[in-house]
Write an enzyme that holds these catalytic residues in place. Structure first.
Site, PDB file in Angstrom:
ATOM      1  CB  SER A 320      -0.877   0.035   1.247  1.00 41.39           C
ATOM      2  OG  SER A 320      -0.099   0.380   2.400  1.00 41.39           O
ATOM      3  CG  ASP A 321       1.271   5.932  -1.166  1.00 37.15           C
ATOM      4  OD1 ASP A 321       2.268   6.072  -0.432  1.00 37.15           O
ATOM      5  OD2 ASP A 321       1.029   6.701  -2.110  1.00 37.15           O
ATOM      6  CB  CYS A 322       3.085   5.700   3.637  1.00 38.54           C
ATOM      7  SG  CYS A 322       4.607   4.925   3.070  1.00 38.54           S
ATOM      8  CB  ALA A 324      -2.921   3.516   1.243  1.00 40.34           C
TER       9      ALA A 324
END
Length: 803
Positions: A320-322, A324
């Protein structure tokens, strides 16, 4: 305190706990500048997962079988916990390497033996070179420095780059990080960078170690690709899947934005770079984005993950993006609890969470029956498989294939030269009235250099930058050519909210023989979490430029910084502004590159990888994701392929100190599709428009291979100056379907030509790929009728028929 801030604090507390555990496990103080690693003899090297004779899958499954449930859960964060009883140290998955090793991620630190790295131009600038071999060489150089830092305990092996989202809107704060607006260019960049960064170019034999840099990227024949096996030097990550190109605009935020995209735009705009990054680049990581896509959070889009694995052949991990995963619940309210978010992403096929949401809530999700341990095992198989491919469980990395890389391989003269060459090739000459440039350095008695970024080295790299080896300000670069220089900032800073410094700028401009004004953007105007609202120069910069231009002895030279397009129509129309150069964020060698171009030691050849729109474009809602124009609602469309409005500079615009002409040497005039169609498809296409055939569906053509052809082009340098030149081959296809592009790029190459000399180049064209378009259902079709191949002002007609 916000939920996100609490999450961040807890994240760092957990990191400290991990450090304490590692110290306790080693029973001694951590040794600086040495990487910790699993499978250390004599106590921890006998596990099956340490046995290099076994397959990657067997080793990964063996490791998973030895873990407790709690130990498994602790691997689901980017800061994966140590497993002391098995001799496995903690591992930080998050390192950054967008255009050089960056300081953004916690996996990298500059407090050891390596205190600086080569800072290459920001990606958008390198993309403006349109040079595949350059992109490949940059990836190789960054990889060497990354692996050297890993050997010194200053970086990880998994890096979250490149950013291959389409630069859809000129206001996007992170457009600078991307290769631009064209899916073909973005795809090509992704393939070159990822393959080289993951180790394709690496050589190791009795003759030495290192990368073989390419003088010229060989354009491979149809269907060719290298087979380097599963081994990885480093892991690259294609981000951000998918349709992520908005930070904060109006009431919209990247954490909650719902990107509504059509099947047509998905097929021919948003998806191709990711498909290429995986299919051809063999990327070992995908990052899912914060935003929703058609109402579903990107990290819950199991359909996209399965397409990547099953159709594109993805072998790697999905992160995931941070934070997210947390935003799915906290910002989007898509789930009812954090447990639902953690369970949902695991079941969708995501493997690891940058952040702590899965770390804190997966156990509860299991207890409540929302997710099963087998879902975690699936994720761990992907994660450990990548680590095994990186050689992380093969013992001491300093004794391995890349073990000799160290501080002497960082900031090398070769890498610095490459950074300079990248800046040279990426700088774009936008205007040059009456061939004002280049200046004769022997005829310039004095030089005035004006602008808030002239004497600033901190903004040369743009976003996701590390500590550069040898940074130099633009002022120092220009002073190397003219000893008598005068400098004034004009504006206190880039926002330029005051004209207090104008008087001094005008004063030195009046006295100088020649004047250079540096204006544009920096990271106060465009960056992660910050989009622009205007395309004009910030604050009173325009007034500064015009004030100086009105009073200087000669027309001035305008240098533009920043990634986002600027409406500088005033400068384009002003005869007192003779020349305009775009340098973007040119990296540590940008000052030297700019000076070389201004004084004629290098002939500019960069081309804009992005349309430059007028200020009126800001009336277009940034949250409108549609690429195609729609006259019924006065929507002008986006990118050179679909935009129907006026432009300041077009995609591919770029001047040179010489002139070029083209000639088609060979290209077919007709292609026929006959027995290539699948049985039964004739009836389907006959129903399109009665007896007239407008197109065929690509999936109904059994042998696209037989339709492939080459286009031979002669490029002639008609001037008196040698130069490298970007040749761009476009196609205009028959408008047989709603939303047909105005034109589309089907080939590009950068060639060096000598004055009065010619060079021949060849482009391979696969009609099923490059001459096809997406219909409104997202299905690829090949239009029948008259196609037009275009290079410069030259045209060649190609008819495609069926019977």
């Amino acid at each position: 305190m916000s939920i996100q801030l609490r999450e961040r604090i807890l994240f760092r507390v957990l990191q400290l706990i991990v450090v304490v555990n590692v110290i306790a496990f080693s029973n001694s103080k951590p040794v600086l500048n040495k990487p910790d690693f699993p499978c250390k003899p004599p106590h921890f090297d006998s596990y099956p997962f340490c046995n290099t004779s076994l397959s990657i899958s067997t080793r990964a499954k063996s490791l998973i079988s030895l873990l407790t449930l709690q130990e498994k859960i602790q691997q689901l964060s980017d800061n994966a916990s140590a497993i002391p009883r098995l001799g496995i140290p903690a591992y930080e998955w998050w390192s950054e390497s967008l255009h050089g090793i960056a300081s953004n991620g916690p996996g990298v630190n500059f407090n050891g033996t390596v205190s600086s790295v080569t800072s290459f131009p920001q990606v958008l600038v390198s993309a403006a070179s349109f040079n595949r071999s350059l992109w490949s060489n940059i990836g190789s150089a960054v990889a060497v420095e990354a692996r050297a830092m890993y050997n010194l305990g200053q970086a990880g092996l998994t890096f979250w780059a490149p950013n291959i989202n389409i630069f859809r809107d000129p206001r996007w704060g992170r457009g600078q990080e991307t290769p631009g607006e064209d899916p073909m260019v973005v795809s090509a960049y992704a393939v070159e960078f990822v393959k080289s960064f993951q180790g394709e170019n690496w050589k190791s034999d009795d003759g030495g170690i290192g990368f073989g840099f390419r003088e010229k990227r060989v354009l491979k024949g149809f269907g060719e690709e290298s087979d380097r096996g599963d081994e990885l030097m480093l892991s690259a990550c294609c981000k951000h899947l998918i349709a992520y190109d908005l930070e904060k605009w109006g009431n919209f935020s990247r954490y909650s934005f719902n990107a509504m995209i059509t099947e047509q735009d998905t097929e021919d705009t948003f998806q191709p770079p990711f498909r290429s990054c995986i299919e051809q680049g063999k990327a070992s990581c995908i990052m899912c984005s914060y935003n929703q896509v058609n109402g579903v959070p990107a990290c819950l889009r199991g359909d996209l993950f399965q397409k990547a694995r099953n159709e594109w052949g993805f072998k790697g991990y999905i992160t995931s993006d941070c934070d997210a995963v947390a935003t799915i619940f906290e910002y989007q309210n898509y789930t009812k609890t954090h447990e639902d978010s953690a369970a949902g992403v695991l079941k969708a096929g995501m493997d690891i969470n940058c952040g702590t949401c899965m770390l804190r809530h997966t156990q509860s999700a299991i207890d409540k029956g929302k997710v099963q341990e087998k879902d975690i095992d699936r994720a761990l198989l992907n994660l450990f498989s990548v680590q095994l491919r990186l050689g992380l469980f093969n013992g001491d990395p300093r004794k391995g294939k890349y073990g000799k890389l160290g501080p002497d391989d960082v900031c090398t003269s070769e890498h610095k030269k490459l950074a300079l060459d990248a800046a040279r090739q990426g700088i774009v000459l936008l205007k040059n009235d009456k061939k004002f440039l280049p200046l004769n350095k022997n005829a310039v008695s004095s030089l005035a250099i004006i602008g808030p970024l002239v004497n600033n080295i901190s903004q040369m790299g743009g976003g996701y930058t590390g500590i550069p080896c040898s940074p130099k300000s633009l002022l120092r670069g220009l002073e190397a050519y003219v000893s008598k220089t005068h400098y004034a900032s004009g504006c206190h800073d880039v926002p330029c909210n005051s004209d207090a410094g104008f008087h001094e700028a005008v004063r030195i401009a009046k006295k100088a023989d020649f004047v250079i004004v540096v204006a544009g953007l920096d990271l106060t105007q465009e960056t992660e979490d910050r989009d622009r609202v205007s395309l004009l120069l910030p604050g009173q910069q325009m007034s500064l430029v015009t004030s100086v231009a009105r009073t200087s002895k000669r027309p001035v030279i305008l240098v533009l910084t920043g990634g986002g397009p600027l409406d500088v129509s005033f400068a384009e129309a002003d005869s007192q502004i003779s020349s305009i150069l775009w340098i973007g964020y040119p990296g540590e060698a940008g000052a030297k590159a700019l000076a070389e171009i201004i004084f004629g030691d290098f002939n500019p050849g960069g081309r804009l990888p992005m349309t430059w729109y007028p200020e009126s474009f800001t009336k277009v809602p940034m949250n409108d994701m549609n690429m195609r124009a729609d006259s019924s609602r006065q929507y002008p469309g986006r990118s050179y392929r679909f935009y129907t409005g006026t432009q300041v500079y077009g995609f591919g615009h770029g001047l040179s100190y010489t002139n070029y002409s083209y000639k088609f040497l060979s290209a077919p005039s007709e292609l026929t599709i006959s027995a290539s169609l699948k049985a039964g498809s004739d009836k389907n296409i006959l129903q399109q428009t009665g007896s007239r055939l407008d197109y065929v569906h690509i999936d109904e053509v059994t042998s696209c291979t037989s339709l492939r052809f080459h286009v031979q082009i002669s490029v002639t340098n008609a001037g008196d100056v040698d130069g490298s030149h970007v040749v761009m081959l476009f196609a205009r296809v028959p408008k047989v379907s709603q939303g047909t592009p105005e034109k589309q790029l089907i080939g590009f190459d950068r060639v060096h030509t000598v004055a009065k000399g010619s060079k021949e180049i060849s482009f391979g064209v696969d009609p099923c790929e490059q001459l096809s378009i997406a219909n409104k259902h997202g299905r690829r079709i090949l239009p029948l009728g008259n196609h037009v191949l275009m290079v410069g002002e030259l045209r060649h007609s190609l008819t495609i028929e069926t019977y």
